[in-house]
Motif scaffolding. Structure first.
Motif, short mmCIF file in Angstrom:
data_model
loop_
_atom_site.label_atom_id
_atom_site.label_comp_id
_atom_site.label_asym_id
_atom_site.label_seq_id
_atom_site.Cartn_x
_atom_site.Cartn_y
_atom_site.Cartn_z
N GLU A 188 0.83 -1.23 0.00
CA GLU A 188 0.00 0.00 0.00
C GLU A 188 0.86 1.27 0.00
OE1 GLU A 188 -2.79 -0.20 3.32
OE2 GLU A 188 -2.80 -2.39 3.04
N LEU A 189 2.15 1.11 0.24
CA LEU A 189 3.03 2.29 0.30
C LEU A 189 3.39 2.79 -1.10
CD1 LEU A 189 5.42 1.15 3.18
CD2 LEU A 189 3.60 2.86 3.34
N CYS A 190 3.95 4.00 -1.16
CA CYS A 190 4.33 4.58 -2.45
C CYS A 190 5.49 3.78 -3.08
CB CYS A 190 4.73 6.05 -2.28
SG CYS A 190 6.27 6.29 -1.37
N ILE A 209 4.93 11.36 1.62
CA ILE A 209 3.63 11.16 0.95
C ILE A 209 2.52 11.01 2.00
CG2 ILE A 209 2.35 9.68 -0.69
CD1 ILE A 209 4.79 10.95 -2.02
N PRO A 210 1.50 11.91 1.99
CA PRO A 210 0.49 11.91 3.05
C PRO A 210 -0.18 10.55 3.27
CG PRO A 210 0.28 13.87 1.69
CD PRO A 210 1.31 13.01 1.03
N LYS A 211 -0.52 9.86 2.17
CA LYS A 211 -1.30 8.62 2.38
C LYS A 211 -0.48 7.50 3.06
CE LYS A 211 -1.08 5.67 -1.77
NZ LYS A 211 0.06 4.95 -1.23
N ASP A 212 0.85 7.65 3.02
CA ASP A 212 1.71 6.63 3.67
C ASP A 212 1.85 6.86 5.17
OD1 ASP A 212 2.07 5.73 1.14
OD2 ASP A 212 4.25 6.04 1.07
N GLN A 213 1.52 8.08 5.62
CA GLN A 213 1.88 8.45 6.99
C GLN A 213 1.21 7.61 8.09
OE1 GLN A 213 4.60 10.34 7.23
NE2 GLN A 213 4.44 10.32 5.00
N PRO A 214 -0.08 7.28 7.98
CA PRO A 214 -0.69 6.48 9.06
C PRO A 214 0.04 5.15 9.25
CG PRO A 214 -2.39 7.36 7.61
CD PRO A 214 -1.07 7.68 6.97
N ILE A 215 0.47 4.54 8.15
CA ILE A 215 1.20 3.26 8.26
C ILE A 215 2.55 3.50 8.93
CG2 ILE A 215 2.28 1.38 6.95
CD1 ILE A 215 0.11 1.76 4.81
N ILE A 216 3.25 4.56 8.48
CA ILE A 216 4.60 4.83 9.01
C ILE A 216 4.53 5.18 10.50
CG2 ILE A 216 6.63 6.33 8.80
CD1 ILE A 216 5.95 6.51 5.76
N ASP A 217 3.48 5.91 10.88
CA ASP A 217 3.34 6.30 12.30
C ASP A 217 3.21 5.08 13.21
OD1 ASP A 217 3.60 8.96 11.85
OD2 ASP A 217 1.45 9.36 11.68
N GLY A 218 2.74 3.97 12.67
CA GLY A 218 2.55 2.78 13.50
C GLY A 218 3.78 1.89 13.58
N LEU A 219 4.88 2.29 12.94
CA LEU A 219 6.07 1.42 12.88
C LEU A 219 6.86 1.45 14.19
CD1 LEU A 219 7.31 2.18 9.24
CD2 LEU A 219 6.13 0.13 10.08
N PRO A 220 7.66 0.42 14.44
CA PRO A 220 8.49 0.41 15.66
C PRO A 220 9.50 1.55 15.68
CG PRO A 220 8.62 -1.72 14.49
CD PRO A 220 7.85 -0.79 13.62
#
Ligand code: HAM
Length: 419
Positions: A188-190, A209-220
């Motif tokens: 789902e990432l860019c 990229i804005p749409k990637d941020q929620p996923i990245i925010d949840g990373l360790p």
């Protein structure tokens, strides 16, 4: 008209005072912390950055100004100074000639980025690097120096971010943890992030990229995967910063866009700069000197973006120095004596303008007014005969006659040695 290249900019006379003030503060702060200036070339071998900055970085992947020169050699206009500084440190065996190899440099860098406010293709950096010391007390000193530099420029309301990206011993486990946490979400990432996941998963934190941020925010977080030595080092850096009384925030996303970092990374963010708000960034790079063919020596440093600092500096900084006097001549016979007077006063240290083409008194006075000179000095036949100059103080509007021999004294500010 042929205009300047996109992403480059002129620093015109009206702006240059701020730049000079900024450079003076940079040199002064470097002096106070024991750094010596070094000037390295803009052109370097391409491989210096491929190996130094790193193959997986955006800089090397897409932003370098590289070309084949007429001798068939691949060269690059430096996108950053750190690999050049390391090269020079090794090439000139600087650790032998310097008690502590602390170096700084000021100059232009080149990155083929999309230009916007605070982001240019040719921009300038103050680059500061210290070699040979692995102790965390140096990390804290370098960070404190960076903060002091920004403070000395009169820039308030900044934010200091710090992080630790670990070392080659603990980073692979963190990279694996990132990939495990991402799982199927990678798809789902860019496209850039998908490439990063393959080459260097830490780089995913660079994604804007804005749409990637929620996923990245949840990373360790990297700090949760540090080995014992890196953990101890990071704790000591934070303790020293606290002892200095510096406010900072640990930012888990601060992995920095360059491959060479080990352990400490940091950035200072300014206000009112829009999205390009990092005024400086840096960190430790304990394996780079060796990777570039030098001895096994630690390194740490930072680079500040001068364009962004100039934008963030207070309005009043670096006001242009005023012209001291404008010499006006009345009549043809006064023209050469007026030029000679201007020459003499310049040799005495004053900033002096003079009329060249024998215009009317009125138009000369107009030019003097536009030049914003503190004094207008009028030289005419009468004055010449008497060895005098008529001095008009442009602040008060008062006019008086002064003997040529007393003129330097008259123009000096009270209690000042020079003009
Ligand atoms: P960097 O984060 O790539 O680090 O750049 C440092 C600073 O240069 C940025 O915080 C920003 O202020 C400025 N800068 C970067 N790119 C641009 C641009 N396109 N236009 C305007 N300003 C820009 C380095 O360069 C590392 N060499 C820092 C370092 C030194 N690490 C260890 N030692």
């Amino acid at each position: 008209m042929i205009s300047s290249v996109r992403g480059t900019h002129d620093i015109v006379p009206g702006e240059v005072g701020r730049w000079q003030a900024l450079e003076a503060v940079a040199r002064e702060v470097c002096r106070r912390y024991g750094y010596q200036e070094i000037r390295t070339p803009v052109l370097e071998r391409e491989e210096l950055f491929a190996k130094g900055t790193g193959e997986s970085t955006d800089i090397v992947q897409k932003e370098m100004y590289s070309f084949t020169d007429k001798g068939g050699e691949r060269v690059t206009m430096r996108p950053e100074a750190t690999p050049s500084m390391v090269r020079a440190f090794v090439q000139h065996s600087l650790e032998q000639s310097m008690a502590t190899a602390k170096l700084y440099s000021l100059g232009p860098m080149f990155r083929y980025e999309r230009p916007q406010k605070g982001r240019y293709r040719q921009f300038h950096q103050l680059d500061v690097e210290a070699f040979g010391i692995a102790a965390p007390s140096l990390d804290a000193e370098v960070i404190e120096m960076a903060a002091e530099f920004v403070r000395a420029l009169g820039i308030e309301r900044t934010e200091l971010l710090v992080n630790s990206v670990g070392c080659p011993a603990c980073r692979p486990a963190f990279g694996a943890a990132l990939l495990a946490a991402l799982g199927d979400q990678i798809a789902e990432l860019c496209a850039d992030c998908q490439r990063r996941a393959q080459t260097n998963p830490l780089r995913i934190f660079d994604c804007k990229i804005p749409k990637d941020q929620p996923i990245i925010d949840g990373l360790p977080h990297s700090v949760d995967y540090l080995c014992a030595e890196c953990r101890e080092h990071f704790d000591a850096v934070q303790q020293a910063l606290e002892a200095y009384g510096i406010d900072f925030r640990v930012s888990h996303r601060l992995v920095r866009g360059l491959d060479y970092y080990t352990r400490t990374t940091f950035e200072i963010l300014g206000q009112g700069l829009g999205s390009q708000n990092a005024v400086l960034g840096g960190g430790r790079y304990d394996n780079l000197v060796k990777a570039l063919g030098g001895p096994d020596r630690a390194g740490i440093g930072f680079a500040a973006g001068l364009e962004r600092l100039v934008l963030a500096m207070p309005e009043s900084a670096g006001a242009a120095a005023k012209v001291k006097a404008f010499v006006v001549s009345v009549g043809e016979e006064a023209r050469l004596p007026a030029q000679v007077l201007a020459r003499d006063l310049r040799h005495d240290g004053f900033s002096v303008l003079v009329d060249y083409d024998g215009r009317s008194l009125r138009s000369q006075m107009k030019r003097a007014d536009r030049a914003d000179a503190s004094y207008v000095l009028i030289v005419g036949g009468d004055e010449l005969e008497r060895g005098e100059v008529t001095v008009k103080d442009m602040t008060t509007g008062q006019q008086s006659t002064v003997a040529r021999t007393a003129l330097v004294q008259r123009l000096k500010p009270v209690g000042d040695a020079a003009g």
